[in-house]
Design an enzyme around this catalytic site. Sequence first.
Site, PDB file in Angstrom:
ATOM      1  CD  GLU A  25      -2.715   1.140   2.563  1.00 33.45           C
ATOM      2  OE1 GLU A  25      -3.402   0.113   2.709  1.00 33.45           O
ATOM      3  OE2 GLU A  25      -2.779   2.120   3.334  1.00 33.45           O
ATOM      4  CB  THR A  33      -4.237   5.841   0.785  1.00 34.11           C
ATOM      5  OG1 THR A  33      -3.273   6.874   0.575  1.00 34.11           O
ATOM      6  CG2 THR A  33      -3.578   4.658   1.470  1.00 34.11           C
ATOM      7  CG  ASP A  86     -11.190   8.135   9.937  1.00 31.68           C
ATOM      8  OD1 ASP A  86     -12.094   7.499  10.522  1.00 31.68           O
ATOM      9  OD2 ASP A  86     -10.091   7.635   9.638  1.00 31.68           O
TER      10      ASP A  86
HETATM   11  P1  FAD Z   1     -17.270   1.445   7.978  1.00 28.46           P
HETATM   12  O1  FAD Z   1     -17.329   0.032   7.527  1.00 28.46           O
HETATM   13  O2  FAD Z   1     -18.318   2.377   7.486  1.00 28.46           O
HETATM   14  O3  FAD Z   1     -17.255   1.428   9.575  1.00 28.46           O
HETATM   15  C1  FAD Z   1     -16.985   2.606  10.332  1.00 28.46           C
HETATM   16  C2  FAD Z   1     -17.660   2.509  11.694  1.00 28.46           C
HETATM   17  O4  FAD Z   1     -19.070   2.556  11.532  1.00 28.46           O
HETATM   18  C3  FAD Z   1     -17.365   1.208  12.446  1.00 28.46           C
HETATM   19  O5  FAD Z   1     -17.310   1.502  13.806  1.00 28.46           O
HETATM   20  C4  FAD Z   1     -18.586   0.342  12.126  1.00 28.46           C
HETATM   21  O6  FAD Z   1     -18.832  -0.623  13.136  1.00 28.46           O
HETATM   22  C5  FAD Z   1     -19.678   1.403  12.057  1.00 28.46           C
HETATM   23  N1  FAD Z   1     -20.771   1.055  11.151  1.00 28.46           N
HETATM   24  C6  FAD Z   1     -20.683   0.479   9.929  1.00 28.46           C
HETATM   25  N2  FAD Z   1     -21.904   0.330   9.391  1.00 28.46           N
HETATM   26  C7  FAD Z   1     -22.793   0.843  10.281  1.00 28.46           C
HETATM   27  C8  FAD Z   1     -24.204   0.989  10.307  1.00 28.46           C
HETATM   28  N3  FAD Z   1     -24.963   0.596   9.268  1.00 28.46           N
HETATM   29  N4  FAD Z   1     -24.785   1.563  11.383  1.00 28.46           N
HETATM   30  C9  FAD Z   1     -24.032   1.987  12.441  1.00 28.46           C
HETATM   31  N5  FAD Z   1     -22.682   1.866  12.484  1.00 28.46           N
HETATM   32  C10 FAD Z   1     -22.078   1.303  11.412  1.00 28.46           C
HETATM   33  N6  FAD Z   1      -9.108   6.042   5.127  1.00 28.46           N
HETATM   34  C11 FAD Z   1      -9.031   6.970   4.140  1.00 28.46           C
HETATM   35  O7  FAD Z   1      -9.563   8.073   4.315  1.00 28.46           O
HETATM   36  N7  FAD Z   1      -8.377   6.724   2.968  1.00 28.46           N
HETATM   37  C12 FAD Z   1      -7.794   5.515   2.715  1.00 28.46           C
HETATM   38  O8  FAD Z   1      -7.231   5.314   1.646  1.00 28.46           O
HETATM   39  C13 FAD Z   1      -7.864   4.499   3.718  1.00 28.46           C
HETATM   40  N8  FAD Z   1      -7.348   3.270   3.527  1.00 28.46           N
HETATM   41  C14 FAD Z   1      -7.523   2.284   4.462  1.00 28.46           C
HETATM   42  C15 FAD Z   1      -7.053   0.983   4.201  1.00 28.46           C
HETATM   43  C16 FAD Z   1      -7.250  -0.037   5.117  1.00 28.46           C
HETATM   44  C17 FAD Z   1      -6.769  -1.429   4.787  1.00 28.46           C
HETATM   45  C18 FAD Z   1      -7.889   0.234   6.356  1.00 28.46           C
HETATM   46  C19 FAD Z   1      -8.083  -0.853   7.392  1.00 28.46           C
HETATM   47  C20 FAD Z   1      -8.342   1.514   6.639  1.00 28.46           C
HETATM   48  C21 FAD Z   1      -8.176   2.552   5.702  1.00 28.46           C
HETATM   49  N9  FAD Z   1      -8.647   3.854   5.931  1.00 28.46           N
HETATM   50  C22 FAD Z   1      -8.551   4.822   4.940  1.00 28.46           C
HETATM   51  C23 FAD Z   1      -9.219   4.220   7.231  1.00 28.46           C
HETATM   52  C24 FAD Z   1     -10.760   4.047   7.278  1.00 28.46           C
HETATM   53  O9  FAD Z   1     -11.388   4.895   6.323  1.00 28.46           O
HETATM   54  C25 FAD Z   1     -11.208   4.448   8.680  1.00 28.46           C
HETATM   55  O10 FAD Z   1     -10.714   3.539   9.629  1.00 28.46           O
HETATM   56  C26 FAD Z   1     -12.691   4.665   8.874  1.00 28.46           C
HETATM   57  O11 FAD Z   1     -12.895   5.212  10.182  1.00 28.46           O
HETATM   58  C27 FAD Z   1     -13.520   3.400   8.818  1.00 28.46           C
HETATM   59  O12 FAD Z   1     -13.549   2.860   7.585  1.00 28.46           O
HETATM   60  P2  FAD Z   1     -14.425   1.533   7.287  1.00 28.46           P
HETATM   61  O13 FAD Z   1     -14.303   1.331   5.840  1.00 28.46           O
HETATM   62  O14 FAD Z   1     -14.108   0.458   8.219  1.00 28.46           O
HETATM   63  O15 FAD Z   1     -15.899   2.132   7.618  1.00 28.46           O
END
Ligand code: FAD
Length: 295
Positions: free
Chosen positions: A24, A55, A116
């Site tokens: 990455e 990213t 975020d």
């Molecule tokens: P989600 O799956 O939407 O989850 C976020 C939170 O919401 C969790 O606590 C989940 O339990 C909760 N949630 C999910 N669905 C619901 C629902 N229906 N109702 C209520 N709560 C719910 N960030 C960037 O900005 N750019 C990047 O390129 C990037 N790359 C990443 C790569 C990897 C491999 C990882 C692990 C993270 C990356 N991130 C990146 C960070 C990520 O965007 C953040 O950690 C963000 O806070 C959560 O992303 P998620 O996709 O898990 O979100």
Amino acid sequence: MRIADLYSRRSEQNTHGRAVISFEFFPPKTDAGFRALFHTIEDLKQLDPGFVSVTMGAGGSTRGKTVDLVIRIQRELGITTMAHLPCVGFRRDDIRDILRQLEAGGVDNVLALGGDPPKDAVNFERPADGFTYASELTEFIRSESELSIGGACYPEVHPRASSAEEDLRNLVTKVEAGANFLITQLFFDNAKYFGFVDRARAAGIDLPIVPGIMPIATAAGVRRMLDLGGGELPPELDAELAEVASDDEATRQLGVRWATMQCRELLEHGVPGIHFYTLNKSPSTREIFENLSER
Ligand code: FAD
């Protein structure tokens, strides 16, 4: 090449046993940074990655750069790529445009993310026709394209989740929305990953769950990343890091040693792949591979 197929077609021909190795990167801010990153990727290409990912800053701050980079890496270096795509800050039409650009550029893969809210935003609101959760974005991408879709998951629970159970229920929703594979937040204690995989399987998730590994570069950097994405340093690693904190090279070497130990155990357990958070640098990742080949 669809990444979902890479994981399902893991074969003996792969130089890393049956594991798909991925790297990455993040888009550099300057032209000089871009040139340096291309050298880094060329260097790491020799390690035969299954794919590399780039990213995208939440709020779309690196939108153009991310899309350009994945297309260029694929065209010029011949490596399968994946663009990260966060919900935060994007309208539905923006997402549609990005998907079309990726498809036109020959990119088959996207990592659908929540993202975020910007740090300085007080009452951050999503655009009226945007998405809040990665599962909603995943469903949209699935309805709009044939792209292979990855999702993020958190062995030590996402920091905004109210409980591990709720986080896992939300992950099941993301999988049902159409994710094809999952990549974990970085972690430093393999037991946390193995326990999480067991819980995910018990919840009915049967997708590849790919461990995300970061060779530590600086103590401050890793603590900042864990604060943001959740997770803890094992006490032993925490203590060793404190001892070498004032010595950058000793910190890097500790990072290589710890990541090598993690990778060795993960590979022995037959993980589907390892996703390296490279921080745009090649030496540590290279050293880990050299260590692994010595066993
Ligand atoms: P989600 O799956 O939407 O989850 C976020 C939170 O919401 C969790 O606590 C989940 O339990 C909760 N949630 C999910 N669905 C619901 C629902 N229906 N109702 C209520 N709560 C719910 N960030 C960037 O900005 N750019 C990047 O390129 C990037 N790359 C990443 C790569 C990897 C491999 C990882 C692990 C993270 C990356 N991130 C990146 C960070 C990520 O965007 C953040 O950690 C963000 O806070 C959560 O992303 P998620 O996709 O898990 O979100």
